[in-house]
Structure formats: C-alpha cells, structure tokens
Design a protein around this motif. Structure first.
Motif, PDB file in Angstrom:
ATOM      1  N   ASN A   9      77.509 -31.094  -8.027  1.00 39.11           N
ATOM      2  CA  ASN A   9      76.401 -31.484  -7.160  1.00 39.11           C
ATOM      3  C   ASN A   9      76.169 -33.002  -7.232  1.00 39.11           C
ATOM      4  N   VAL A  41      80.816 -30.749   1.198  1.00 38.40           N
ATOM      5  CA  VAL A  41      79.674 -29.871   1.458  1.00 38.40           C
ATOM      6  C   VAL A  41      80.188 -28.480   1.857  1.00 38.40           C
ATOM      7  N   ASP A  78      75.994 -29.242  -1.941  1.00 37.59           N
ATOM      8  CA  ASP A  78      76.132 -30.630  -1.503  1.00 37.59           C
ATOM      9  C   ASP A  78      76.772 -31.406  -2.664  1.00 37.59           C
TER      10      ASP A  78
END
Ligand SMILES: CC(C)(COP(=O)(O)OP(=O)(O)OC[C@H]1O[C@@H](n2cnc3c(N)ncnc32)[C@H](O)[C@@H]1OP(=O)(O)O)[C@@H](O)C(=O)NCCC(=O)NCCS
Length: 168
Positions: free
Chosen positions: A122, A144, A154
């Motif tokens: 992340n 993503v 993300d």
C-alpha cells in the motif's frame, strides 16, 4: 528463527489468527476497519488460505523460540516469486526477522529457477516501504487493483532481483 511450511489445519488456523491480529493492528490507520474486515474475510480466512494453498500458494509460519512471530505467503508468477504476504507481529519488528524471511524466500526463488521476488505494498504503508527498500527492493510505480465491494488496493509494485540457481 524457524520457518515452518504450512500444511495442517492447525497451522492454517495459526496463520488466520496472526492475520487477524496483525492486520487489525497495522492496517486500520492505513485503509480503515471496513476494508480490513473485507480483506481478512476474502483473503485470510481459514477457507481462503486453504484454497490458496490448493491453488499453488505456499505459506510459512515464522517462529522465534516458542512464539509464532509472523508468516509469509508466496506463489510463482511469471519469472518471479510473488510475495503475497509478509507480516511480523508488532512486538517483533525491527529485529532482523523480515530480513531473514526475505533471505529464505530469495533462496527459495533461486531454487525454483526464478530471477526475482515481486510484491505490492500500500502506498501509505510508509514504514514497510522503507524496510523493503533497505532489503533491496526497487519501486516500480503505482499499481491499483479493484478487489470488489467498492474497495481498491492502492499500491506500489516492488521487485528484488535474486540469484538464480543453475538447474541440473
Ligand atoms: C515490513 C516488515 C515485514 C519488515 O520486517 P522486520 O522484521 O520489521 O524487518 P527487519 O527488522 O528485518 O528490517 C529489515 C531492514 O529494514 C529496515 N527497516 C525496518 N523497519 C524500518 C522502518 N520503519 N524505517 C526504515 N527502515 C526500516 C531495517 O533497518 C533493516 O535494514 P538493515 O538490515 O539494513 O538495518 C514488518 O515490519 C511488518 O510486518 N510490518 C507490518 C506489516 C506489513 O506492512 N507488511 C508488509 C505488507 S506488504
């Protein structure tokens, strides 16, 4: 540190319990409780872990002394070993266990004839990104993924080149 390959139901239960503890501790500030609950159910329930193992994933429990201190999960993907999971309990971080796990996975990748370890992390998981950079991973940029129910991962994609063992 001892590294145990996960195969029994009891070991899978231990992985799921560690996931529950570590994800709630570490990821709520990063992705929020709703996404943690969703991802634990979808990816780290006993059922989900069992299905992943049936479909080519390998899980390993990391043990220091008598304590399970974390776990890792990997699967071969293209010419790399995809590091899907690496989680160390909060009380055990920063002691070199992550480095030991990555060295083990580098050897494993090499033995499988794979030339790199790849992972996604992340974008806001700052401490782990710093640790991965120290461990020799390069940041390949944004990645993503839609994981359903309105949630996305993300992430950054990272990779580390490893030495491939000559196969005979
Ligand atoms: C990321 C993680 C697996 C690293 O494992 P660890 O046992 O804490 O890491 P180590 O102690 O082996 O440290 C590895 C290297 O990273 C460095 N490092 C670790 N944490 C760091 C931080 N917060 N900032 C800067 N460098 C850091 C260490 O100094 C070490 O480098 P060195 O050997 O050159 O000194 C572990 O911290 C973790 O489980 N974090 C929470 C869960 C998570 O985000 N997992 C990754 C999901 S993709």
């Amino acid at each position: 540190m001892n590294i145990e390959r996960v195969s029994t139901e009891a070991q899978i239960e231990t992985v799921a319990a560690l996931a529950h503890e570590i994800w709630n501790q570490h990821f709520i500030p990063i992705i929020g409780k709703a996404q943690v609950d969703y991802m634990l159910e979808k990816f780290q329930s006993k059922k989900a872990i069992s299905e992943q193992i049936e479909n080519g994933y390998s899980y390993y429990l990391l043990k220091a002394g008598d304590e399970y201190v974390g776990y890792t999960g990997v699967c071969p993907k293209e010419d790399g070993l995809f590091l899907s999971k690496l989680y160390i309990r909060a009380s055990q971080r920063g002691k070199g266990l992550g480095r030991e796990a990555i060295e083990f996975l580098g050897e494993l990748a090499g033995r499988k004839g794979l030339s790199k370890i790849t992972l996604t992390v992340n974008k806001n998981n700052t401490d782990s990104i710093k640790a991965y950079e120290k461990l020799g991973f390069a940041n390949l940029g944004v990645f993503v993924q839609d994981i359903g129910s309105g949630f996305v991962m993300d992430d950054y994609k990272m990779e580390k080149v490893v030495r491939r063992k000559e196969l005979c």
